[in-house]
Write an enzyme that holds these catalytic residues in place. Structure first.
Site, mmCIF file in Angstrom:
data_model
loop_
_atom_site.group_PDB
_atom_site.id
_atom_site.type_symbol
_atom_site.label_atom_id
_atom_site.label_comp_id
_atom_site.label_asym_id
_atom_site.label_seq_id
_atom_site.Cartn_x
_atom_site.Cartn_y
_atom_site.Cartn_z
ATOM 1 N N ILE A 30 0.824 -1.214 0.000
ATOM 2 C CA ILE A 30 0.000 0.000 0.000
ATOM 3 C C ILE A 30 0.866 1.275 0.000
ATOM 4 C CG2 ILE A 30 -0.282 0.354 2.505
ATOM 5 C CD1 ILE A 30 -3.308 0.539 1.986
ATOM 6 N N ASN A 86 11.781 -8.169 7.231
ATOM 7 C CA ASN A 86 12.091 -7.402 8.429
ATOM 8 C C ASN A 86 11.634 -8.199 9.647
ATOM 9 O OD1 ASN A 86 13.045 -5.215 6.890
ATOM 10 N ND2 ASN A 86 10.969 -4.429 6.623
ATOM 11 N N GLY A 92 12.881 -3.404 11.733
ATOM 12 C CA GLY A 92 11.908 -2.457 11.182
ATOM 13 C C GLY A 92 10.560 -3.081 10.876
ATOM 14 N N GLN A 93 10.247 -4.197 11.519
ATOM 15 C CA GLN A 93 8.966 -4.856 11.252
ATOM 16 C C GLN A 93 7.818 -4.064 11.865
ATOM 17 O OE1 GLN A 93 8.794 -8.965 12.540
ATOM 18 N NE2 GLN A 93 6.794 -9.306 11.560
ATOM 19 N N HIS A 99 6.042 -11.698 6.211
ATOM 20 C CA HIS A 99 5.894 -11.273 4.814
ATOM 21 C C HIS A 99 7.264 -11.042 4.197
ATOM 22 C CE1 HIS A 99 5.640 -7.770 7.483
ATOM 23 N NE2 HIS A 99 6.278 -7.085 6.543
ATOM 24 N N HIS A 101 9.103 -8.870 1.335
ATOM 25 C CA HIS A 101 8.997 -7.738 0.412
ATOM 26 C C HIS A 101 9.739 -8.108 -0.869
ATOM 27 C CE1 HIS A 101 7.871 -4.594 3.509
ATOM 28 N NE2 HIS A 101 8.456 -5.461 4.312
#
Ligand code: AMP
Length: 113
Positions: A30, A86, A92-93, A99, A101
């Site tokens: 998003i 992450n 930085g999760q 998931h 990226h």
């Protein structure tokens, strides 16, 4: 469970899907950080990478095969791409459903920020 990616996986929340099978879903991020930014998730809920076990090896391998397929379909296989997971605070999760990226469409920098 109040997990946004579980809700995307079960259709409660819409997403721009690019790939789906019985175990895995891939959809566009998003808030893209590159011209192509796709998230590949297992439908099974893992809060972080730390929760996977030996029994999940096939599933995690399958995720990389899905990334491979998407990269070829989007014709970013030759130019290249980056896959990032992450994990927890320093990683930085922000969403606690595992998931991957898939980032592409521009040169990636190293070391990452
Ligand atoms: P991370 O910071 O590694 O946990 O990544 C979470 C990612 O999920 C971020 O890149 C967000 O932009 C993305 N994200 C959060 N909510 C949604 C959503 N509803 N649809 C698509 N991507 C999302």
């Amino acid at each position: 469970m109040n997990c946004i990616f579980c809700k995307i996986a079960n259709g409660e929340i819409p997403a721009k899907k690019i790939y789906e099978d019985d175990r895995v879903l891939a959809f566009y991020d998003i808030a893209p950080q590159a011209p192509i930014h796709i998230l590949i998730i297992p439908k099974k809920h893992f809060a972080t990478l730390l929760e996977i076990g030996e029994e999940d090896s096939q599933l995690i391998g399958h995720i990389f095969l899905v990334a491979n397929k998407i990269a070829k379909e989007l014709k970013i296989d030759e130019s290249g791409f980056r896959i990032v997971v992450n994990c927890n605070r320093d990683g930085g999760q922000t969403v606690f459903h595992l998931h991957f990226h898939l980032l592409a469409g521009r040169p990636m920098h190293w070391p990452p920020g």
